[in-house]
Design a protein around this motif. Structure first.
Motif, mmCIF file in Angstrom:
data_model
loop_
_atom_site.group_PDB
_atom_site.id
_atom_site.type_symbol
_atom_site.label_atom_id
_atom_site.label_comp_id
_atom_site.label_asym_id
_atom_site.label_seq_id
_atom_site.Cartn_x
_atom_site.Cartn_y
_atom_site.Cartn_z
ATOM 1 N N SER A 99 22.495 -75.938 72.757
ATOM 2 C CA SER A 99 22.196 -74.521 72.545
ATOM 3 C C SER A 99 21.876 -74.267 71.073
ATOM 4 O O SER A 99 22.188 -75.084 70.210
ATOM 5 N N PHE A 100 21.282 -73.141 70.816
ATOM 6 C CA PHE A 100 20.908 -72.733 69.462
ATOM 7 C C PHE A 100 21.331 -71.286 69.268
ATOM 8 O O PHE A 100 20.954 -70.406 70.034
ATOM 9 N N PHE A 101 22.142 -71.064 68.249
ATOM 10 C CA PHE A 101 22.637 -69.728 67.918
ATOM 11 C C PHE A 101 22.199 -69.408 66.486
ATOM 12 O O PHE A 101 22.846 -69.809 65.528
ATOM 13 N N PRO A 102 21.065 -68.715 66.318
ATOM 14 C CA PRO A 102 20.558 -68.445 64.964
ATOM 15 C C PRO A 102 21.438 -67.467 64.194
ATOM 16 O O PRO A 102 21.764 -66.395 64.681
ATOM 17 N N LYS A 103 21.825 -67.903 62.983
ATOM 18 C CA LYS A 103 22.661 -67.083 62.110
ATOM 19 C C LYS A 103 22.008 -66.986 60.745
ATOM 20 O O LYS A 103 21.274 -67.879 60.337
ATOM 21 N N ILE A 104 22.310 -65.915 60.043
ATOM 22 C CA ILE A 104 21.849 -65.763 58.670
ATOM 23 C C ILE A 104 23.031 -65.374 57.797
ATOM 24 O O ILE A 104 23.994 -64.768 58.262
ATOM 25 N N ARG A 105 22.943 -65.744 56.530
ATOM 26 C CA ARG A 105 23.972 -65.364 55.567
ATOM 27 C C ARG A 105 23.575 -64.045 54.934
ATOM 28 O O ARG A 105 22.424 -63.851 54.576
ATOM 29 N N LYS A 106 24.563 -63.162 54.806
ATOM 30 C CA LYS A 106 24.336 -61.855 54.190
ATOM 31 C C LYS A 106 25.424 -61.606 53.165
ATOM 32 O O LYS A 106 26.560 -62.036 53.329
ATOM 33 N N GLU A 107 25.048 -60.873 52.142
ATOM 34 C CA GLU A 107 26.024 -60.467 51.147
ATOM 35 C C GLU A 107 26.556 -59.102 51.540
ATOM 36 O O GLU A 107 25.778 -58.177 51.788
ATOM 37 N N GLU A 145 7.936 -74.212 70.239
ATOM 38 C CA GLU A 145 7.378 -73.829 68.943
ATOM 39 C C GLU A 145 8.125 -72.630 68.356
ATOM 40 O O GLU A 145 8.436 -72.606 67.160
ATOM 41 N N THR A 146 8.449 -71.652 69.182
ATOM 42 C CA THR A 146 9.178 -70.463 68.719
ATOM 43 C C THR A 146 10.571 -70.842 68.230
ATOM 44 O O THR A 146 11.018 -70.367 67.184
ATOM 45 N N ILE A 147 11.253 -71.723 68.965
ATOM 46 C CA ILE A 147 12.599 -72.166 68.555
ATOM 47 C C ILE A 147 12.524 -72.923 67.237
ATOM 48 O O ILE A 147 13.341 -72.695 66.336
ATOM 49 N N LYS A 148 11.535 -73.788 67.080
ATOM 50 C CA LYS A 148 11.369 -74.540 65.820
ATOM 51 C C LYS A 148 11.120 -73.584 64.653
ATOM 52 O O LYS A 148 11.673 -73.766 63.570
ATOM 53 N N ARG A 149 10.302 -72.557 64.875
ATOM 54 C CA ARG A 149 10.051 -71.570 63.826
ATOM 55 C C ARG A 149 11.333 -70.825 63.456
ATOM 56 O O ARG A 149 11.598 -70.572 62.286
ATOM 57 N N LEU A 150 12.116 -70.446 64.470
ATOM 58 C CA LEU A 150 13.385 -69.766 64.207
ATOM 59 C C LEU A 150 14.333 -70.660 63.414
ATOM 60 O O LEU A 150 14.980 -70.206 62.466
ATOM 61 N N GLU A 151 14.430 -71.929 63.812
ATOM 62 C CA GLU A 151 15.300 -72.866 63.093
ATOM 63 C C GLU A 151 14.856 -73.003 61.644
ATOM 64 O O GLU A 151 15.681 -72.954 60.730
ATOM 65 N N ASN A 152 13.563 -73.176 61.426
ATOM 66 C CA ASN A 152 13.040 -73.303 60.060
ATOM 67 C C ASN A 152 13.283 -72.041 59.254
ATOM 68 O O ASN A 152 13.646 -72.101 58.077
ATOM 69 N N ALA A 153 13.080 -70.884 59.870
ATOM 70 C CA ALA A 153 13.302 -69.619 59.174
ATOM 71 C C ALA A 153 14.768 -69.461 58.781
ATOM 72 O O ALA A 153 15.071 -69.059 57.654
#
Length: 169
Positions: free
Chosen positions: A29-37, A92-100
């Motif tokens: 599975s892939f759970f996209p996360k981002i770091r925020k201040e 392709e969309t998942i790869k773009r999300l991972e790279n982003a």
């Protein structure tokens, strides 16, 4: 094997739990996360947040996977559907999300190794772009306090570390 990416809808704030239970079942599975201040209890800190709250991407073979077993996994509500069709996402969309996610999360500037108190810095962006200032101190994890001379008066202003660079001597 004909594996594809699907989207599941998780219970509120249980994406990590669902991902762990899917991993225990051998499901990627892939759970996209981002770091925020954020400022928490008066202190500036960096936290990880879901890019798409309550959504998780799973990579399974539609022919050989028990979808009801996935649906009953702890933390998961159901698959995202369009009518009766389960939503699919392209590789392709998942790869773009991972790279982003990787590029967004790795943009932190380490000012402790870059600047010392008294160093001359240049502001790269914003309304003060192109002006020179003096680095004074760290102001949290991703900000710095600068001394900026405006109208012959020294002003202490906090800037994002991504907005400053060491001035060329």
């Amino acid at each position: 094997m004909n594996k594809q990416w699907f989207v599941v809808y998780c219970k509120s704030r249980e994406e990590s739990r669902a991902q762990l239970h899917l991993q225990n079942q051998g499901i990627h599975s892939f759970f996209p996360k981002i770091r925020k201040e954020k400022i928490i209890r008066g202190k500036r800190s960096t936290v990880e947040e879901a890019l798409f709250p309550s959504y998780l991407f799973i990579f399974v073979d539609q022919e050989y996977t028990n979808f009801s077993k996935i649906r009953s996994t702890r933390g998961i509500n159901d698959f995202v559907k369009f009518g009766r069709e389960i939503a699919r996402v392209s590789e392709e969309t998942i790869k773009r999300l991972e790279n982003a996610c990787h590029s967004i999360n790795d943009l932190k500037a380490d000012t402790q190794s870059l600047f010392k108190s008294g160093d001359k810095v240049e502001i790269k962006s914003g309304s003060f772009k192109g002006l020179s200032a003096i680095f004074e101190a760290q102001d949290g994890l991703e900000r710095s306090m600068l001394l900026l001379n405006i109208l012959n008066q020294e002003n202490k202003i906090s800037f994002c570390n991504k907005e400053i660079k060491k001035a060329e001597s």
